[in-house]
Design a protein around this motif. Structure first.
Motif, PDB file in Angstrom:
ATOM      1  N   TYR A  96       0.834  -1.206   0.000  1.00  0.00           N
ATOM      2  CA  TYR A  96       0.000   0.000   0.000  1.00  0.00           C
ATOM      3  C   TYR A  96       0.865   1.251   0.000  1.00  0.00           C
ATOM      4  O   TYR A  96       0.639   2.169  -0.799  1.00  0.00           O
ATOM      5  CB  TYR A  96      -0.934   0.020   1.214  1.00  0.00           C
ATOM      6  CG  TYR A  96      -1.733   1.303   1.291  1.00  0.00           C
ATOM      7  CD1 TYR A  96      -2.905   1.458   0.557  1.00  0.00           C
ATOM      8  CD2 TYR A  96      -1.292   2.378   2.080  1.00  0.00           C
ATOM      9  CE1 TYR A  96      -3.626   2.641   0.602  1.00  0.00           C
ATOM     10  CE2 TYR A  96      -2.002   3.564   2.128  1.00  0.00           C
ATOM     11  CZ  TYR A  96      -3.172   3.693   1.388  1.00  0.00           C
ATOM     12  OH  TYR A  96      -3.867   4.872   1.427  1.00  0.00           O
ATOM     13  N   GLN A  99       2.980   1.335  -3.476  1.00  0.00           N
ATOM     14  CA  GLN A  99       2.346   1.117  -4.778  1.00  0.00           C
ATOM     15  C   GLN A  99       0.913   1.611  -4.846  1.00  0.00           C
ATOM     16  O   GLN A  99       0.506   2.181  -5.869  1.00  0.00           O
ATOM     17  CB  GLN A  99       2.393  -0.381  -5.117  1.00  0.00           C
ATOM     18  CG  GLN A  99       1.714  -0.766  -6.438  1.00  0.00           C
ATOM     19  CD  GLN A  99       1.890  -2.239  -6.736  1.00  0.00           C
ATOM     20  OE1 GLN A  99       2.983  -2.702  -7.046  1.00  0.00           O
ATOM     21  NE2 GLN A  99       0.798  -2.998  -6.639  1.00  0.00           N
ATOM     22  N   ASN A 100       0.147   1.418  -3.786  1.00  0.00           N
ATOM     23  CA  ASN A 100      -1.286   1.718  -3.828  1.00  0.00           C
ATOM     24  C   ASN A 100      -1.695   2.849  -2.910  1.00  0.00           C
ATOM     25  O   ASN A 100      -2.862   2.940  -2.497  1.00  0.00           O
ATOM     26  CB  ASN A 100      -2.094   0.455  -3.486  1.00  0.00           C
ATOM     27  CG  ASN A 100      -1.969  -0.609  -4.537  1.00  0.00           C
ATOM     28  OD1 ASN A 100      -1.733  -0.328  -5.709  1.00  0.00           O
ATOM     29  ND2 ASN A 100      -2.119  -1.868  -4.129  1.00  0.00           N
ATOM     30  N   MET A 103      -5.344   4.519  -2.386  1.00  0.00           N
ATOM     31  CA  MET A 103      -6.440   3.605  -2.741  1.00  0.00           C
ATOM     32  C   MET A 103      -7.652   3.866  -1.850  1.00  0.00           C
ATOM     33  O   MET A 103      -7.526   4.073  -0.643  1.00  0.00           O
ATOM     34  CB  MET A 103      -5.967   2.157  -2.582  1.00  0.00           C
ATOM     35  CG  MET A 103      -7.061   1.120  -2.751  1.00  0.00           C
ATOM     36  SD  MET A 103      -6.477  -0.568  -2.453  1.00  0.00           S
ATOM     37  CE  MET A 103      -5.775  -0.943  -4.056  1.00  0.00           C
TER      38      MET A 103
END
Length: 379
Positions: A96, A99-100, A103
């Motif tokens: 998270y 990369q994310n 979100m």
């Protein structure tokens, strides 16, 4: 002492007794057919499990559940507070953060359901195994000699659950964005071992014990050795495919038969020590996967040519199936690479590996226990 026969007594008037079978026929056979169909159900579930696992990987969903709760984990979040707690745990892992980041909760729920479904299917497989095994055991319907084999299958399933968590845990700390490719390869390899064991059991249960004992004397040792090699190289290729998937190596170098215009990928030995490149460099990992595929196809062609001389029609047909599937799988692999591994082709390629694996095992089973045939079939 039996009385004397009259000199004119007709022959054949004495009461005849039915012939007795041998010791094999006298033994209780158990519910071979029932156990076989139960195993076929397990086989189908494991194939679906492999496909769902592949989609979980392709959708980057495998790290969405950060805890291993074999029993209570079957219950998903039921309210907003539960969902927020799950999301907070996910936001604490490297995937998270690196990369994310950003979100939304709704986006998290999509990947959560993929991983939850994957784990839930594992629980269903475990329950189907336990219900079937305990049911046949209680009814005393397990065929002689099969109790330990069916227990082994359950033990492999339990081990797979542990390996699955061992794999997931590798991506929860440090700077990893995904699970360790080595552990992914072990996880997928063990799934194919389980699938192969079930397929082997089903092939054996389709025939009686007496039939198998008679057939073994007519086995084909030369072809059996060929199938040993084919099974080993096929399994190696499957495991190497997991390494390709683990580092997304299938989405780079989309030309074929060359790689970036050359036989070898550019700069294939950048990592140190050198041996890491065979497992972690995306170009070299894909290159090795291609080379194993070429070698496997060559071995299958050689085995097919040898099998054409087999006196058994079923043996010849089994190797026809292996060769046909190998060619199709090669085409699927090339298409998957050239289109940068879209999920549809990637899953189809993975399913092709399942079919090829089972066909190789079926050919091996046939060479060990050839099926009886008529003289016309042999001709």
């Amino acid at each position: 002492m039996a009385g004397k026969r009259a000199i004119f007594e007709e022959v054949g008037t004495a009461e005849k007794t039915a012939p007795r079978g041998g010791m094999i026929d006298a033994r209780p056979r158990g519910a071979r057919r029932g156990v076989m169909w139960w195993l076929i159900a397990l086989f189908v579930l494991v194939v679906v499990m492999i496909a769902v696992g592949g989609l979980t990987r392709l959708t980057d969903s495998g790290l969405s559940i950060t805890e291993w709760r074999p029993v209570t984990g079957a219950i998903p979040p039921l309210n907003a507070a539960d969902w927020q707690a799950e999301f907070d745990r996910y936001r604490a892992i490297p995937e998270y953060r690196l990369q994310n980041s950003g979100m939304s909760l709704a986006e998290f729920q999509v990947i959560y359901w993929w991983e939850w479904g994957h784990r839930q299917l594992g629980r269903v497989i475990g329950l189907v195994w336990a219900a079937g095994f305990l049911g046949f055991l209680a009814a005393r319907k397990i065929p002689p000699g099969w109790t330990a084999r069916l227990l082994l299958l359950g033990a492999l399933g339990g081990l797979q659950g542990l390996v699955g968590w061992w794999m997931v845990s590798s991506g929860l700390e440090g700077t990893r964005l995904d699970v360790a490719s080595y552990r992914l390869a072990v996880h997928l390899g063990l799934a194919f071992v389980i699938l192969g064991v079930i397929a082997w059991y089903v092939l054996s249960l389709r025939r009686t014990e007496a039939d198998l004992m008679r057939a073994r004397r007519a086995g084909e040792p030369a072809l059996r050795r060929w199938t040993t090699v084919l099974a080993a190289v096929t399994f190696l290729q499957i495991v190497w495919g997991a390494l390709v998937a683990g580092i997304d190596a299938g989405r780079n170098y989309v030309d074929w038969p060359l790689m970036a215009g050359g036989f070898l990928p550019p700069d294939p030995f950048q990592l140190s020590p050198w041996w890491r490149n065979f497992f972690e460099d995306d170009g070299l990992v894909q290159f090795v996967h291609r080379i194993i595929a070429y070698a496997l196809l060559a071995l299958i062609v050689a085995a097919f040519l040898r099998a054409r001389r087999s006196p058994y029609r079923a043996s010849r047909a089994a190797f026809h199936g292996v060769l046909g599937m190998a060619v199709l799988q090669m085409v699927l692999g090339i298409a998957t690479v050239m289109y940068s591994a879209p999920w549809s082709l990637a899953i189809l390629h993975q399913f092709g590996a399942v079919v090829l694996w089972v066909l190789v095992l079926r050919a091996r089973h046939q060479t060990i226990w050839p099926r009886a045939q008529s003289l016309r079939d042999a001709a």
